[in-house]
Write an enzyme that holds these catalytic residues in place. Structure first.
Site, mmCIF file in Angstrom:
data_model
loop_
_atom_site.group_PDB
_atom_site.id
_atom_site.type_symbol
_atom_site.label_atom_id
_atom_site.label_comp_id
_atom_site.label_asym_id
_atom_site.label_seq_id
_atom_site.Cartn_x
_atom_site.Cartn_y
_atom_site.Cartn_z
ATOM 1 C CE LYS A 182 -0.210 1.115 8.650
ATOM 2 N NZ LYS A 182 -0.626 1.626 7.300
ATOM 3 N N GLY A 234 -8.296 -5.844 7.461
ATOM 4 C CA GLY A 234 -7.723 -5.658 6.138
ATOM 5 C C GLY A 234 -7.851 -6.925 5.319
ATOM 6 C CD GLU A 256 -13.715 -7.013 9.749
ATOM 7 O OE1 GLU A 256 -13.696 -7.570 8.622
ATOM 8 O OE2 GLU A 256 -13.963 -5.836 9.931
ATOM 9 C CB CYS A 290 -14.858 -6.660 5.076
ATOM 10 S SG CYS A 290 -15.517 -5.790 6.488
ATOM 11 C CD GLU A 387 -12.773 -8.771 0.281
ATOM 12 O OE1 GLU A 387 -11.540 -8.796 0.455
ATOM 13 O OE2 GLU A 387 -13.588 -8.569 1.202
HETATM 14 P P1 NAI Z 1 -4.099 -4.468 3.194
HETATM 15 O O1 NAI Z 1 -4.522 -5.639 3.999
HETATM 16 O O2 NAI Z 1 -2.751 -4.490 2.566
HETATM 17 O O3 NAI Z 1 -4.119 -3.140 4.114
HETATM 18 C C1 NAI Z 1 -4.795 -3.001 5.331
HETATM 19 C C2 NAI Z 1 -3.879 -2.332 6.348
HETATM 20 O O4 NAI Z 1 -2.793 -3.208 6.666
HETATM 21 C C3 NAI Z 1 -3.236 -1.029 5.888
HETATM 22 O O5 NAI Z 1 -3.177 -0.139 6.987
HETATM 23 C C4 NAI Z 1 -1.840 -1.473 5.471
HETATM 24 O O6 NAI Z 1 -0.893 -0.444 5.554
HETATM 25 C C5 NAI Z 1 -1.543 -2.542 6.488
HETATM 26 N N1 NAI Z 1 -0.567 -3.541 6.083
HETATM 27 C C6 NAI Z 1 -0.222 -3.943 4.816
HETATM 28 N N2 NAI Z 1 0.708 -4.906 4.860
HETATM 29 C C7 NAI Z 1 0.963 -5.147 6.168
HETATM 30 C C8 NAI Z 1 1.823 -6.064 6.867
HETATM 31 N N3 NAI Z 1 2.607 -6.929 6.217
HETATM 32 N N4 NAI Z 1 1.818 -6.050 8.212
HETATM 33 C C9 NAI Z 1 1.019 -5.203 8.890
HETATM 34 N N5 NAI Z 1 0.199 -4.318 8.289
HETATM 35 C C10 NAI Z 1 0.162 -4.289 6.943
HETATM 36 O O7 NAI Z 1 -5.213 -4.193 2.113
HETATM 37 P P2 NAI Z 1 -5.080 -3.405 0.715
HETATM 38 O O8 NAI Z 1 -3.830 -3.821 0.009
HETATM 39 O O9 NAI Z 1 -5.284 -1.981 0.963
HETATM 40 O O10 NAI Z 1 -6.325 -3.998 -0.096
HETATM 41 C C11 NAI Z 1 -6.205 -5.213 -0.800
HETATM 42 C C12 NAI Z 1 -7.505 -5.985 -0.756
HETATM 43 O O11 NAI Z 1 -7.792 -6.369 0.573
HETATM 44 C C13 NAI Z 1 -8.722 -5.191 -1.189
HETATM 45 O O12 NAI Z 1 -8.867 -5.221 -2.570
HETATM 46 C C14 NAI Z 1 -9.824 -5.934 -0.484
HETATM 47 O O13 NAI Z 1 -10.213 -7.062 -1.227
HETATM 48 C C15 NAI Z 1 -9.182 -6.385 0.802
HETATM 49 N N6 NAI Z 1 -9.477 -5.484 1.934
HETATM 50 C C16 NAI Z 1 -10.351 -5.892 2.885
HETATM 51 C C17 NAI Z 1 -10.688 -5.046 3.912
HETATM 52 C C18 NAI Z 1 -11.652 -5.443 4.953
HETATM 53 O O14 NAI Z 1 -12.321 -4.594 5.506
HETATM 54 N N7 NAI Z 1 -11.755 -6.693 5.310
HETATM 55 C C19 NAI Z 1 -10.162 -3.704 4.002
HETATM 56 C C20 NAI Z 1 -9.189 -3.376 3.003
HETATM 57 C C21 NAI Z 1 -8.905 -4.246 2.002
#
Ligand code: NAI
Ligand code: MG
Length: 477
Positions: A182, A234, A256, A290, A387
């Site tokens: 996904k 994420g 992660e 990250c 972050e």
């Molecule tokens: P997010 O964690 O919402 O998105 C990451 C992935 O998870 C996307 O594919 C999204 O569609 C999916 N997702 C969202 N809600 C979900 C759920 N309830 N169950 C399963 N999958 C779900 O991150 P977002 O909103 O894009 O970014 C928010 C903040 O998160 C950023 O500002 C950053 O601080 C952090 N982040 C950290 C990352 C990392 O590499 N550790 C990567 C992306 C964001």
């Protein structure tokens, strides 16, 4: 519908479809909902293509296909699996230029980074894990034959779209699992290109399925009873939700998540190199990393010197068109992310920190934020704790190695850290006392498929990369 591209020296134009379906059971198929989402170019806000919105019914189809695929894939001889994974690796290499353009177009990162880092490292992961496919017993010195887990739901973010997919798909396939991938809503295009590659490589149907969508699509995958393992990269917030959702269900999980890494610079370090490491640590991929070195801890005696060098250095960074190979700082991935960065920068100013920013003209359209850092930061400030996930560094000082360790570890996260000193013994001592999954010494943001990556504390658990990454995809490893 017309495609708009950023005007740029980059001449390769990836072949794009106007509309992408879902890749399920080896075929392209329309979403049950008949809904599509747009993916835009964050550098100019134009539409690139439409991608399918996969809902719970589509996730269900994909998981069933992956289960059927598992029957074939897990019974294939390991050497035959290896051959097919090598094919994927070679295809990524052959199409690397096109994939690099696609990655920069869809996500905003500088073409130099997608060309020299994201795409080659993605190929390297497939090469690396293809090599392990027929050596698992040896690799793990297992008492019984290593067994795959089954169907893996893999949810990836937007900051390294193809690379995060490679980190997850390659080891899963090498161990004999099948996957439902996904991608993130703002950057689906390279995952869809990977689906095309898988199709052309003639993998058995259902081994790799790609379902585009949003958080609800991810949640449907997490909740599906037919999924044996979830691998997620994420936000920490969503990581915690996932952990709660699958509690007690017997599913395997690796997470992660976020980070707030300390980059620790001692007075005896080679300061020119350290400043390059600081720049690389925080401005790489606009800070959408990250493991970004987002907290600089600098020994008090060299603070002013380092700040002066850093101020001069960020003036030389070129912000602009991601597809221009001279660009250092590309576009912020989305409007939402830009708002989040702006909000935290406002909080930094309100709480009394001093903002230093590279003066540069921002393009009229698209999402951009200049290279920035804060001095006079107190550890309680939001910019020191949260972050930001943008090109914004928080600078703080320390006097003794013990104080450096205390401050570095004073965070709920624990993904990475950096240490800069001319003394090998000090490097080792500090590295041993930092609670972080990866500690870089006199360098930063270096990656290799053979090296495990993952977090402590709220940065998640489980490892990706290396032999460690294989264990996460085997039943009894
Ligand atoms: P997010 O964690 O919402 O998105 C990451 C992935 O998870 C996307 O594919 C999204 O569609 C999916 N997702 C969202 N809600 C979900 C759920 N309830 N169950 C399963 N999958 C779900 O991150 P977002 O909103 O894009 O970014 C928010 C903040 O998160 C950023 O500002 C950053 O601080 C952090 N982040 C950290 C990352 C990392 O590499 N550790 C990567 C992306 C964001
Ligand atoms: Mg996009």
């Amino acid at each position: 519908m017309k495609f708009a591209y950023a005007p740029a020296p980059e001449r390769v134009r990836p072949q794009l479809r106007e509309r992408y379906g879902l890749f399920i059971d080896g075929r392209w198929t329309a979403p049950k909902s008949e809904r599509y989402m747009e993916t835009i170019n964050p550098a100019d806000e134009t539409r690139i293509a439409e991608v399918a919105y996969g809902d719970a019914q589509d996730v269900d189809r994909a998981v069933r296909a992956a289960r059927k695929g598992f029957e074939r894939w897990s019974k294939l001889s390991p050497a035959d699996r290896a051959k097919l994974i090598y094919r994927i690796a070679r295809a990524i290499t052959e199409r690397s230029r096109e994939l690099a353009v696609l990655e920069s177009l869809d996500g905003g990162k500088p073409i130099r980074e997608s060309r020299d880092f994201d795409i080659p490292t993605s190929a390297a992961h497939f090469f690396y894990y293809a090599g392990w496919a027929d050596k698992l017993e040896w690799a793990l010195r297992a008492q019984r034959a290593p067994e795959p887990i089954g169907v893996c739901g893999q949810i990836v973010p937007w900051n390294f779209p193809l690379l995060m997919a490679a980190w997850k798909v390659a080891p899963a396939l090498a161990c004999g699992n099948t996957v439902v991938l996904k991608p993130a809503e703002t950057t689906p295009l390279t995952a869809l290109a990977l689906a095309q590659i898988v199709e052309e490589a003639d993998l058995p149907a259902g081994v790799v399925n790609v379902v585009t969508g949003d958080g609800a699509t991810g949640a449907a995958l997490v909740d599906h009873d037919g999924v044996d393992k979830i691998a997620f990269t994420g936000s920490t917030e969503v990581g915690k939700i996932i952990q709660r959702r699958i509690a007690g269900k017997g599913k395997r999980l690796t997470l992660e998540l976020g980070g707030k890494a300390a980059n620790v610079v001692f007075a005896d370090a080679a300061l020119d190199q350290a400043v390059e490491g600081i720049v690389q640590g925080i401005y790489f991929n606009q800070g959408h990393v990250c493991c970004a070195g987002s907290r600089l801890l600098v020994e008090e005696s060299v603070h002013d010197d380092v700040v002066e060098r850093l101020t001069n250095r960020i003036r030389t960074l070129r912000l602009g068109d991601p597809l221009d190979k001279n660009t250092d700082i590309g576009a912020i991935n989305s409007r939402v992310q830009l708002e989040k960065i702006r909000e935290l920068v406002r909080a930094g100013i309100e709480q009394g920190a001093t903002l230093v920013q590279a003066e540069c003209e921002l393009p009229a359209r698209g999402f951009f934020f200049p290279a920035s850092f804060f001095t006079n930061v107190h550890p309680s400030h939001r910019v020191a704790r949260e972050e930001i996930f943008g090109p914004v560094l928080a600078v703080m000082t320390f006097r003794t190695p013990d104080e450096a360790i205390d401050k570095a570890n004073n965070t709920p996260y624990g993904l990475s850290a950096g240490v800069w000193t001319a003394q090998g013994s000090k490097n080792m001592w500090v590295a041993q006392h930092l609670r972080a999954g990866v500690v870089w010494c006199n360098t930063f943001n270096k990656f290799d498929p053979s090296s495990p990556f993952g977090g402590y504390k709220e940065s998640g658990f489980g490892r990706e990369g290396g032999v460690h990454g294989l264990r996460e995809y085997l039943k009894h490893a």
